[in-house]
Design a protein around this motif. Sequence first.
Motif, PDB file in Angstrom:
ATOM      1  N   LEU A 199       0.816  -1.216   0.000  1.00  4.46           N
ATOM      2  CA  LEU A 199       0.000   0.000   0.000  1.00  4.46           C
ATOM      3  C   LEU A 199       0.852   1.269   0.000  1.00  4.46           C
ATOM      4  CD1 LEU A 199      -2.794  -1.022   2.523  1.00  4.46           C
ATOM      5  CD2 LEU A 199      -3.007  -0.694   0.057  1.00  4.46           C
ATOM      6  N   VAL A 200       2.139   1.150  -0.309  1.00  2.00           N
ATOM      7  CA  VAL A 200       2.992   2.337  -0.369  1.00  2.00           C
ATOM      8  C   VAL A 200       2.387   3.312  -1.374  1.00  2.00           C
ATOM      9  CG1 VAL A 200       5.255   3.204  -1.082  1.00  2.00           C
ATOM     10  CG2 VAL A 200       5.097   1.190   0.371  1.00  2.00           C
ATOM     11  N   HIS A 201       2.329   4.561  -1.008  1.00  2.95           N
ATOM     12  CA  HIS A 201       1.715   5.638  -1.803  1.00  2.95           C
ATOM     13  C   HIS A 201       0.236   5.345  -2.091  1.00  2.95           C
ATOM     14  CE1 HIS A 201       5.769   6.973  -2.047  1.00  2.95           C
ATOM     15  NE2 HIS A 201       6.131   6.091  -2.953  1.00  2.95           N
ATOM     16  N   GLU A 202      -0.369   4.510  -1.278  1.00  2.00           N
ATOM     17  CA  GLU A 202      -1.777   4.118  -1.312  1.00  2.00           C
ATOM     18  C   GLU A 202      -2.148   3.214  -2.484  1.00  2.00           C
ATOM     19  OE1 GLU A 202      -3.269   4.706   1.457  1.00  2.00           O
ATOM     20  OE2 GLU A 202      -1.658   6.027   2.048  1.00  2.00           O
ATOM     21  N   TYR A 203      -1.385   3.202  -3.557  1.00  2.00           N
ATOM     22  CA  TYR A 203      -1.750   2.391  -4.710  1.00  2.00           C
ATOM     23  C   TYR A 203      -0.854   1.183  -4.905  1.00  2.00           C
ATOM     24  CZ  TYR A 203       2.042   4.936  -6.935  1.00  2.00           C
ATOM     25  OH  TYR A 203       3.249   5.486  -7.212  1.00  2.00           O
ATOM     26  N   GLY A 204       0.233   1.101  -4.193  1.00  2.00           N
ATOM     27  CA  GLY A 204       1.100  -0.066  -4.285  1.00  2.00           C
ATOM     28  C   GLY A 204       2.291   0.129  -5.178  1.00  2.00           C
ATOM     29  N   GLY A 205       2.786  -0.948  -5.688  1.00  2.00           N
ATOM     30  CA  GLY A 205       3.972  -0.984  -6.523  1.00  2.00           C
ATOM     31  C   GLY A 205       4.496  -2.400  -6.521  1.00  2.00           C
ATOM     32  N   LEU A 206       5.736  -2.571  -6.910  1.00  2.00           N
ATOM     33  CA  LEU A 206       6.321  -3.908  -6.902  1.00  2.00           C
ATOM     34  C   LEU A 206       6.303  -4.428  -5.477  1.00  2.00           C
ATOM     35  CD1 LEU A 206       7.688  -6.164  -8.496  1.00  2.00           C
ATOM     36  CD2 LEU A 206       9.868  -5.043  -8.049  1.00  2.00           C
ATOM     37  N   CYS A 207       5.778  -5.622  -5.294  1.00  2.00           N
ATOM     38  CA  CYS A 207       5.552  -6.140  -3.947  1.00  2.00           C
ATOM     39  C   CYS A 207       6.458  -7.310  -3.588  1.00  2.00           C
ATOM     40  CB  CYS A 207       4.092  -6.549  -3.791  1.00  2.00           C
ATOM     41  SG  CYS A 207       3.561  -7.763  -5.022  1.00  2.00           S
ATOM     42  N   TYR A 208       7.339  -7.742  -4.506  1.00  2.00           N
ATOM     43  CA  TYR A 208       8.188  -8.889  -4.184  1.00  2.00           C
ATOM     44  C   TYR A 208       9.492  -8.854  -4.953  1.00  2.00           C
ATOM     45  CZ  TYR A 208       7.245 -11.458  -8.536  1.00  2.00           C
ATOM     46  OH  TYR A 208       7.183 -11.857  -9.844  1.00  2.00           O
ATOM     47  N   ALA A 209      10.451  -9.642  -4.460  1.00  2.00           N
ATOM     48  CA  ALA A 209      11.743  -9.827  -5.123  1.00  2.00           C
ATOM     49  C   ALA A 209      12.179 -11.262  -4.888  1.00  2.00           C
ATOM     50  CB  ALA A 209      12.778  -8.857  -4.563  1.00  2.00           C
ATOM     51  N   VAL A 210      12.999 -11.766  -5.790  1.00  2.00           N
ATOM     52  CA  VAL A 210      13.470 -13.146  -5.698  1.00  2.00           C
ATOM     53  C   VAL A 210      14.991 -13.157  -5.753  1.00  2.00           C
ATOM     54  CG1 VAL A 210      13.342 -15.452  -6.720  1.00  2.00           C
ATOM     55  CG2 VAL A 210      11.398 -13.893  -6.940  1.00  2.00           C
ATOM     56  N   HIS A 211      15.596 -13.985  -4.897  1.00  2.00           N
ATOM     57  CA  HIS A 211      17.043 -14.202  -4.909  1.00  2.00           C
ATOM     58  C   HIS A 211      17.263 -15.705  -4.822  1.00  2.00           C
ATOM     59  CE1 HIS A 211      21.167 -14.411  -3.283  1.00  2.00           C
ATOM     60  NE2 HIS A 211      21.342 -13.384  -4.097  1.00  2.00           N
ATOM     61  N   GLY A 212      17.712 -16.309  -5.918  1.00  2.00           N
ATOM     62  CA  GLY A 212      17.819 -17.770  -5.952  1.00  2.00           C
ATOM     63  C   GLY A 212      16.432 -18.363  -5.826  1.00  2.00           C
ATOM     64  N   GLU A 213      16.207 -19.171  -4.800  1.00  2.00           N
ATOM     65  CA  GLU A 213      14.878 -19.733  -4.552  1.00  2.00           C
ATOM     66  C   GLU A 213      14.214 -19.096  -3.335  1.00  2.00           C
ATOM     67  OE1 GLU A 213      14.491 -23.949  -4.610  1.00  2.00           O
ATOM     68  OE2 GLU A 213      15.775 -24.157  -6.356  1.00  2.00           O
ATOM     69  N   THR A 214      14.755 -17.967  -2.884  1.00  2.00           N
ATOM     70  CA  THR A 214      14.170 -17.248  -1.750  1.00  2.00           C
ATOM     71  C   THR A 214      13.355 -16.072  -2.277  1.00  2.00           C
ATOM     72  OG1 THR A 214      16.017 -17.867  -0.329  1.00  2.00           O
ATOM     73  CG2 THR A 214      14.687 -15.991   0.374  1.00  2.00           C
ATOM     74  N   VAL A 215      12.140 -15.949  -1.772  1.00  2.00           N
ATOM     75  CA  VAL A 215      11.236 -14.876  -2.180  1.00  2.00           C
ATOM     76  C   VAL A 215      10.985 -13.967  -0.988  1.00  2.00           C
ATOM     77  CG1 VAL A 215       8.919 -14.324  -3.036  1.00  2.00           C
ATOM     78  CG2 VAL A 215      10.117 -16.360  -3.885  1.00  2.00           C
ATOM     79  N   TYR A 269       8.011 -10.401   4.301  1.00  2.00           N
ATOM     80  CA  TYR A 269       8.167 -11.804   4.668  1.00  2.00           C
ATOM     81  C   TYR A 269       9.200 -12.454   3.749  1.00  2.00           C
ATOM     82  CZ  TYR A 269       4.089 -11.671   7.699  1.00  2.00           C
ATOM     83  OH  TYR A 269       3.220 -11.384   8.714  1.00  2.00           O
ATOM     84  N   ARG A 270       9.865 -13.465   4.290  1.00  2.00           N
ATOM     85  CA  ARG A 270      10.835 -14.260   3.536  1.00  2.00           C
ATOM     86  C   ARG A 270      10.271 -15.671   3.398  1.00  2.00           C
ATOM     87  NH1 ARG A 270      17.192 -14.939   4.220  1.00  2.00           N
ATOM     88  NH2 ARG A 270      17.401 -16.998   3.270  1.00  2.00           N
ATOM     89  N   VAL A 271      10.363 -16.210   2.177  1.00  2.00           N
ATOM     90  CA  VAL A 271       9.931 -17.577   1.931  1.00  2.00           C
ATOM     91  C   VAL A 271      11.089 -18.320   1.264  1.00  2.00           C
ATOM     92  CG1 VAL A 271       8.241 -19.090   0.822  1.00  2.00           C
ATOM     93  CG2 VAL A 271       7.569 -16.789   1.497  1.00  2.00           C
ATOM     94  N   ASP A 272      11.652 -19.281   1.969  1.00  2.00           N
ATOM     95  CA  ASP A 272      12.666 -20.154   1.382  1.00  2.00           C
ATOM     96  C   ASP A 272      11.938 -21.310   0.715  1.00  2.00           C
ATOM     97  OD1 ASP A 272      15.070 -18.760   2.205  1.00  2.00           O
ATOM     98  OD2 ASP A 272      14.526 -19.327   4.249  1.00  2.00           O
ATOM     99  N   ALA A 273      12.588 -21.950  -0.247  1.00  2.00           N
ATOM    100  CA  ALA A 273      11.971 -23.033  -1.019  1.00  2.00           C
ATOM    101  C   ALA A 273      11.208 -24.003  -0.121  1.00  2.00           C
ATOM    102  CB  ALA A 273      13.036 -23.770  -1.813  1.00  2.00           C
ATOM    103  N   GLU A 274       9.918 -24.188  -0.445  1.00  2.00           N
ATOM    104  CA  GLU A 274       9.057 -25.152   0.246  1.00  2.00           C
ATOM    105  C   GLU A 274       8.820 -24.855   1.732  1.00  2.00           C
ATOM    106  OE1 GLU A 274       7.516 -27.401  -1.705  1.00  2.00           O
ATOM    107  OE2 GLU A 274       8.695 -26.613  -3.359  1.00  2.00           O
ATOM    108  N   VAL A 294      14.628  -4.820  -3.872  1.00  2.00           N
ATOM    109  CA  VAL A 294      15.724  -5.341  -4.681  1.00  2.00           C
ATOM    110  C   VAL A 294      16.661  -6.038  -3.706  1.00  2.00           C
ATOM    111  CG1 VAL A 294      17.688  -4.764  -6.163  1.00  2.00           C
ATOM    112  CG2 VAL A 294      15.550  -3.470  -6.364  1.00  2.00           C
ATOM    113  N   VAL A 295      17.034  -7.262  -4.005  1.00  2.00           N
ATOM    114  CA  VAL A 295      17.905  -8.029  -3.114  1.00  2.00           C
ATOM    115  C   VAL A 295      19.354  -7.795  -3.522  1.00  2.00           C
ATOM    116  CG1 VAL A 295      18.425 -10.321  -2.183  1.00  2.00           C
ATOM    117  CG2 VAL A 295      16.086  -9.755  -2.878  1.00  2.00           C
TER     118      VAL A 295
END
Length: 173
Positions: A80-96, A107-112, A134-135
Amino acid sequence: MGGSVPRVTTTAAYGSWRSPITADVLVERVVGLSYPVVSGKSLYWAESRPAEGGRYALVRRSAEGTTGEVFRDKFSARTLVHEYGGLCYAVHGETVYFSNFSDQRIYRVDAEAAPVPITAEPPSPAAHRYADPVVSPDGARVICVRERHLRAEVVNELVAVPGDGSSEPHLLA
């Protein structure tokens, strides 16, 4: 003799008639795709799902062609940054890394694995919001916009968040 059913006609002012076609009916099966990201041999994207209350799921397609959600329905990747959003995720290897809609934390999500918050709970609900992550090349930091909602003002900052959530975000600008 075959009888005909009388036709009932209702007259209503323009735009005030009842229609069986609602906004929900028009969009309930529409899935919007956005923010494609390639990481290694996998492709990720965000899917808006009106039938799931507007939830944004993150989806991964592997090099083998297997497609699945990065996390389950308790989470929604949206900022909800600036009320309308923007890029909400980034990926590094298999970590999101993603901004969760309900609390705006990263939040961080490692594979599985299940999502784990890496930013602290804000002083009030959604008072700290994160976008455009950006990671760093080594995966140690997530650089992003942080929007803090204070009592009478909103402060926008560029911060470095430790990728493991081990400490508070570091203010860059």
